[in-house]
Design a protein around this motif. Structure first.
Motif, mmCIF file in Angstrom:
data_model
loop_
_atom_site.group_PDB
_atom_site.id
_atom_site.type_symbol
_atom_site.label_atom_id
_atom_site.label_comp_id
_atom_site.label_asym_id
_atom_site.label_seq_id
_atom_site.Cartn_x
_atom_site.Cartn_y
_atom_site.Cartn_z
ATOM 1 N N VAL A 37 19.019 14.195 -17.569
ATOM 2 C CA VAL A 37 17.893 14.783 -16.819
ATOM 3 C C VAL A 37 16.602 14.617 -17.609
ATOM 4 C CG1 VAL A 37 16.946 16.932 -15.891
ATOM 5 C CG2 VAL A 37 19.393 16.411 -15.627
ATOM 6 N N ARG A 38 16.703 14.849 -18.926
ATOM 7 C CA ARG A 38 15.504 14.692 -19.752
ATOM 8 C C ARG A 38 15.111 13.224 -19.863
ATOM 9 N NH1 ARG A 38 16.782 19.113 -24.441
ATOM 10 N NH2 ARG A 38 14.687 18.807 -25.262
ATOM 11 N N VAL A 39 16.115 12.337 -19.974
ATOM 12 C CA VAL A 39 15.834 10.898 -20.050
ATOM 13 C C VAL A 39 15.023 10.476 -18.830
ATOM 14 C CG1 VAL A 39 16.894 8.600 -19.885
ATOM 15 C CG2 VAL A 39 17.803 10.281 -21.502
ATOM 16 N N ASN A 40 15.475 10.904 -17.655
ATOM 17 C CA ASN A 40 14.756 10.512 -16.448
ATOM 18 C C ASN A 40 13.376 11.157 -16.373
ATOM 19 O OD1 ASN A 40 16.779 8.864 -15.801
ATOM 20 N ND2 ASN A 40 17.472 9.926 -13.964
ATOM 21 N N ARG A 41 13.227 12.346 -16.974
ATOM 22 C CA ARG A 41 11.909 12.969 -17.007
ATOM 23 C C ARG A 41 10.960 12.142 -17.888
ATOM 24 N NH1 ARG A 41 13.041 18.614 -18.356
ATOM 25 N NH2 ARG A 41 12.455 18.192 -20.498
ATOM 26 N N TRP A 42 11.477 11.608 -19.014
ATOM 27 C CA TRP A 42 10.630 10.772 -19.885
ATOM 28 C C TRP A 42 10.212 9.504 -19.142
ATOM 29 C CZ3 TRP A 42 14.942 10.962 -24.156
ATOM 30 C CH2 TRP A 42 15.031 12.270 -24.654
ATOM 31 N N ILE A 43 11.161 8.914 -18.428
ATOM 32 C CA ILE A 43 10.833 7.675 -17.699
ATOM 33 C C ILE A 43 9.769 7.954 -16.644
ATOM 34 C CG2 ILE A 43 11.740 5.854 -16.183
ATOM 35 C CD1 ILE A 43 14.447 6.188 -17.627
ATOM 36 N N ARG A 44 9.951 9.078 -15.922
ATOM 37 C CA ARG A 44 8.949 9.438 -14.896
ATOM 38 C C ARG A 44 7.585 9.678 -15.532
ATOM 39 N NH1 ARG A 44 13.119 12.886 -12.852
ATOM 40 N NH2 ARG A 44 14.084 11.877 -11.058
ATOM 41 N N ASN A 45 7.619 10.343 -16.691
ATOM 42 C CA ASN A 45 6.380 10.651 -17.401
ATOM 43 C C ASN A 45 5.561 9.380 -17.653
ATOM 44 O OD1 ASN A 45 4.922 10.605 -20.095
ATOM 45 N ND2 ASN A 45 5.183 12.831 -19.900
ATOM 46 N N VAL A 46 6.203 8.361 -18.214
ATOM 47 C CA VAL A 46 5.431 7.152 -18.540
ATOM 48 C C VAL A 46 5.066 6.357 -17.282
ATOM 49 C CG1 VAL A 46 6.227 6.954 -20.912
ATOM 50 C CG2 VAL A 46 7.509 5.792 -19.101
ATOM 51 N N LEU A 47 5.912 6.433 -16.256
ATOM 52 C CA LEU A 47 5.566 5.765 -14.996
ATOM 53 C C LEU A 47 4.298 6.370 -14.412
ATOM 54 C CD1 LEU A 47 9.115 5.393 -13.388
ATOM 55 C CD2 LEU A 47 7.582 3.495 -13.955
ATOM 56 N N GLN A 48 4.220 7.711 -14.481
ATOM 57 C CA GLN A 48 3.030 8.379 -13.952
ATOM 58 C C GLN A 48 1.787 8.003 -14.742
ATOM 59 O OE1 GLN A 48 4.294 12.460 -14.059
ATOM 60 N NE2 GLN A 48 5.542 12.174 -12.205
ATOM 61 N N ARG A 49 1.981 7.671 -16.026
ATOM 62 C CA ARG A 49 0.835 7.313 -16.872
ATOM 63 C C ARG A 49 0.534 5.816 -16.810
ATOM 64 N NH1 ARG A 49 3.158 9.667 -22.141
ATOM 65 N NH2 ARG A 49 1.419 8.527 -23.067
ATOM 66 N N GLY A 50 1.137 5.122 -15.873
ATOM 67 C CA GLY A 50 0.769 3.716 -15.632
ATOM 68 C C GLY A 50 1.383 2.729 -16.612
ATOM 69 N N VAL A 51 2.574 3.021 -17.110
ATOM 70 C CA VAL A 51 3.214 2.124 -18.074
ATOM 71 C C VAL A 51 3.382 0.734 -17.451
ATOM 72 C CG1 VAL A 51 5.627 2.640 -17.425
ATOM 73 C CG2 VAL A 51 5.073 2.049 -19.800
ATOM 74 N N SER A 52 3.140 -0.318 -18.284
ATOM 75 C CA SER A 52 3.302 -1.667 -17.727
ATOM 76 C C SER A 52 4.553 -2.361 -18.251
ATOM 77 C CB SER A 52 2.060 -2.523 -17.979
ATOM 78 O OG SER A 52 1.824 -2.629 -19.351
ATOM 79 N N GLU A 53 5.076 -1.926 -19.406
ATOM 80 C CA GLU A 53 6.309 -2.538 -19.899
ATOM 81 C C GLU A 53 7.337 -1.459 -20.204
ATOM 82 O OE1 GLU A 53 5.930 -5.408 -23.094
ATOM 83 O OE2 GLU A 53 3.833 -5.701 -22.542
ATOM 84 N N LEU A 54 8.498 -1.597 -19.613
ATOM 85 C CA LEU A 54 9.565 -0.628 -19.850
ATOM 86 C C LEU A 54 10.817 -1.361 -20.291
ATOM 87 C CD1 LEU A 54 9.921 2.052 -17.014
ATOM 88 C CD2 LEU A 54 9.768 2.443 -19.471
ATOM 89 N N ALA A 55 11.352 -0.954 -21.439
ATOM 90 C CA ALA A 55 12.626 -1.525 -21.888
ATOM 91 C C ALA A 55 13.616 -0.371 -22.009
ATOM 92 C CB ALA A 55 12.443 -2.232 -23.219
ATOM 93 N N LEU A 56 14.607 -0.361 -21.168
ATOM 94 C CA LEU A 56 15.533 0.771 -21.107
ATOM 95 C C LEU A 56 16.926 0.327 -21.523
ATOM 96 C CD1 LEU A 56 14.358 2.138 -17.634
ATOM 97 C CD2 LEU A 56 13.624 2.911 -19.908
ATOM 98 N N PHE A 57 17.363 0.789 -22.681
ATOM 99 C CA PHE A 57 18.725 0.510 -23.143
ATOM 100 C C PHE A 57 19.468 1.838 -23.076
ATOM 101 C CE2 PHE A 57 15.765 -2.407 -25.014
ATOM 102 C CZ PHE A 57 16.374 -3.642 -24.862
ATOM 103 N N ILE A 58 20.091 2.070 -21.955
ATOM 104 C CA ILE A 58 20.616 3.398 -21.674
ATOM 105 C C ILE A 58 22.118 3.325 -21.486
ATOM 106 C CG2 ILE A 58 20.545 5.333 -20.060
ATOM 107 C CD1 ILE A 58 17.679 4.627 -19.467
#
Ligand SMILES: *[C@@H]1O[C@H](CO)[C@@H](O)[C@H](O)[C@H]1NC(C)=O
Ligand SMILES: *[C@@H]1O[C@H](CO)[C@@H](O)[C@H](O)[C@H]1NC(C)=O
Length: 452
Positions: A98-119
């Protein structure tokens, strides 16, 4: 400290962005100004293993995962809603999804352009749906051990240029949903478990298409590539029964690695004798559609299995008018049946690379080699304009030496031959003497050297 503090803020941010989050946070303890800057670090790397030092067994200790999560929460809180460029997130089981997805949402809302997710959070984990509707994502890397449930309605990734999917399970029709939703996609690298049996990869913008499908057990029914802008194509999969549409008109460089099982190889070799009507191998002949679709290629690499599959389509082999460099991997258990027709159909070939010379000898063995003595020996070589021959993984056998001589005798335009000795290749005196003799006798420049 003062000299550093006098650096431009922007430069400091840049320096901070090269540190892991933990190092950056420790550094920021030093000065209040740094702490403020820390909030603007444009590239975040959140890696639980760096934080947790798993080699010390800390991962299992009470509270360590909790403190990693608290730390990450605090970092993100400190950054507030300042823009962020890139997030690399590396987390394994034990971290709260739940927290992992909150972090991902957080950066998406801040306009992140590169995401590397090793989950790696187990079977139940699902990426947040917001990931698939981003107006700012340019690069997306997803590595995951389990299936991705991408039945997300309304996928829309208008800016996405590079998509890397690794170890991701893929469901039926997902390319059909995904690719139209990525109208700017240039690079697709997918190393994953394709479950679907009928696949169409269709995109007008894709330039690099790299597909590894490693976990199939059944040959797929049909694969289509409607990707006319692709210049670089790598394809590893079991042979499909059909390739209904292949548009790779602008291809420059391709690597084909079609895979056959030992059973299929046996059946292929027995093909003339007792092929059954419903035999899947009957349909392997459709591979000519794939080969024909890549005929504009300039640099082509074929695996030993692929060469064996090509023996099915010798009659329909296209002419490769642009092909300058052909690289063929050989294996002692795979045949060269398609080699003569392949060489004949490359009228502008400059460089031929043979990774290994030893191959399976069949009674239909091609005239490219000298396995079987025949009247029209070397016929396919005589018309081949190749100037440079590289032989790799040379194992120093008498058989290989006679092939080297065969090439020197029959390739009329050959100027240079480079033979790379396999590591631990025995130094057979007879072989060395023959090679030396050839170096003297032929005008072609023959070089014998250690593995590159
Ligand atoms: C795939 O296509 C073939 C015909 O090309 C069809 O017979 C088969 O049912 C399809 N398979 C799936 C899983 O859709
Ligand atoms: C490939 O696609 C291009 C662009 O859509 C089109 O112009 C061309 O006719 C197609 N070629 C084949 C062989 O389908």
């Amino acid at each position: 400290m003062d000299r550093i503090s006098n650096l431009q803020d922007e430069l400091l941010c840049h320096v901070l962005s090269f540190l892991t989050i933990k190092e950056a946070a420790l550094t920021s303890v030093l000065a209040k100004r740094w702490r403020n800057l820390f909030a603007y670090v444009p590239n975040l790397v959140l890696d639980d293993s760096v934080f947790l030092h798993p080699e010390e067994g800390k991962r299992e200790r009470d509270g360590v995962l909790e403190s990693f999560m608290d730390f990450t929460d605090r970092v993100l809180a400190l950054q507030g809603d300042s823009p962020i460029k890139k997030l690399t997130l590396i987390v394994k089981s034990g971290v709260d999804s739940v927290r992992v997805n909150r972090w991902i949402r957080n950066v998406l809302q801040r306009g992140v352009s590169e995401l590397a997710l090793f989950i790696d959070l187990g079977d139940e984990y699902r990426l947040p749906p917001e990931l698939f509707v981003s107006k700012t994502l340019v690069v997306l890397i997803v590595a995951h051990r389990y299936d991705l449930d991408w039945h997300v309605l309304g996928i829309s990734l208008p800016m996405l240029k590079d998509l890397y999917l690794t170890s991701v399970g893929f469901c039926v029709d997902q390319f059909d949903t995904l690719l139209p939703a990525c109208p700017a996609l240039k690079t697709l690298v997918s190393r994953m478990n394709w479950k679907n049996s009928n696949v169409t990869v269709s995109s007008a913008t894709l330039e690099d298409l790299i597909i590894f499908s490693s976990e199939r057990v059944v040959n797929p029914n049909s694969i289509s590539f409607d990707t006319p802008s692709v210049v670089y194509f790598v394809y590893y999969d079991l042979v499909a029964e059909d390739y209904p549409k292949v548009n790779l008109t602008n291809l420059v460089k391709a690597k084909l690695d079609l895979v056959l099982s030992e059973y299929q190889i046996e059946r292929i070799r027995a093909a003339n004798i007792d092929l059954l009507e419903d035999d899947v191998f009957l349909r392997f002949g459709n591979v000519w559609k794939l080969i024909s679709g890549i005929r504009n290629v300039r640099l082509l690499t074929l695996s030993s299995d692929t060469l064996e599959v090509l023996s099915f389509c010798c009659e329909s082999m296209p002419v490769f008018n642009n092909l300058k460099i052909l690289h063929i991997k050989s294996s002692e258990s795979r045949g060269w049946q398609a080699m003569p027709v392949l060489l004949k159909n490359c009228p502008h070939l400059v460089t031929l690379v043979l990774q290994g010379l030893l191959h399976h000898v069949t009674d239909k063995c091609g005239d490219a080699c000298d396995c079987i003595s025949r009247e029209d020996k070397g016929r396919s070589l005589i018309s081949c304009p190749v100037k440079k021959l590289q032989i790799k993984r040379f194992q120093g056998t008498i058989k290989e030496i006679s092939m080297v001589k065969h090439f020197l005798d029959y390739f009329p335009c050959l100027k240079k031959m480079e033979i790379y000795r396999e590591e631990n290749c025995p130094t057979n005196v007879e072989v060395l003497e023959s090679l030396e003799l050839m170096m003297k006798l032929y005008s072609c420049d023959v070089q014998y050297m250690d593995k590159k």
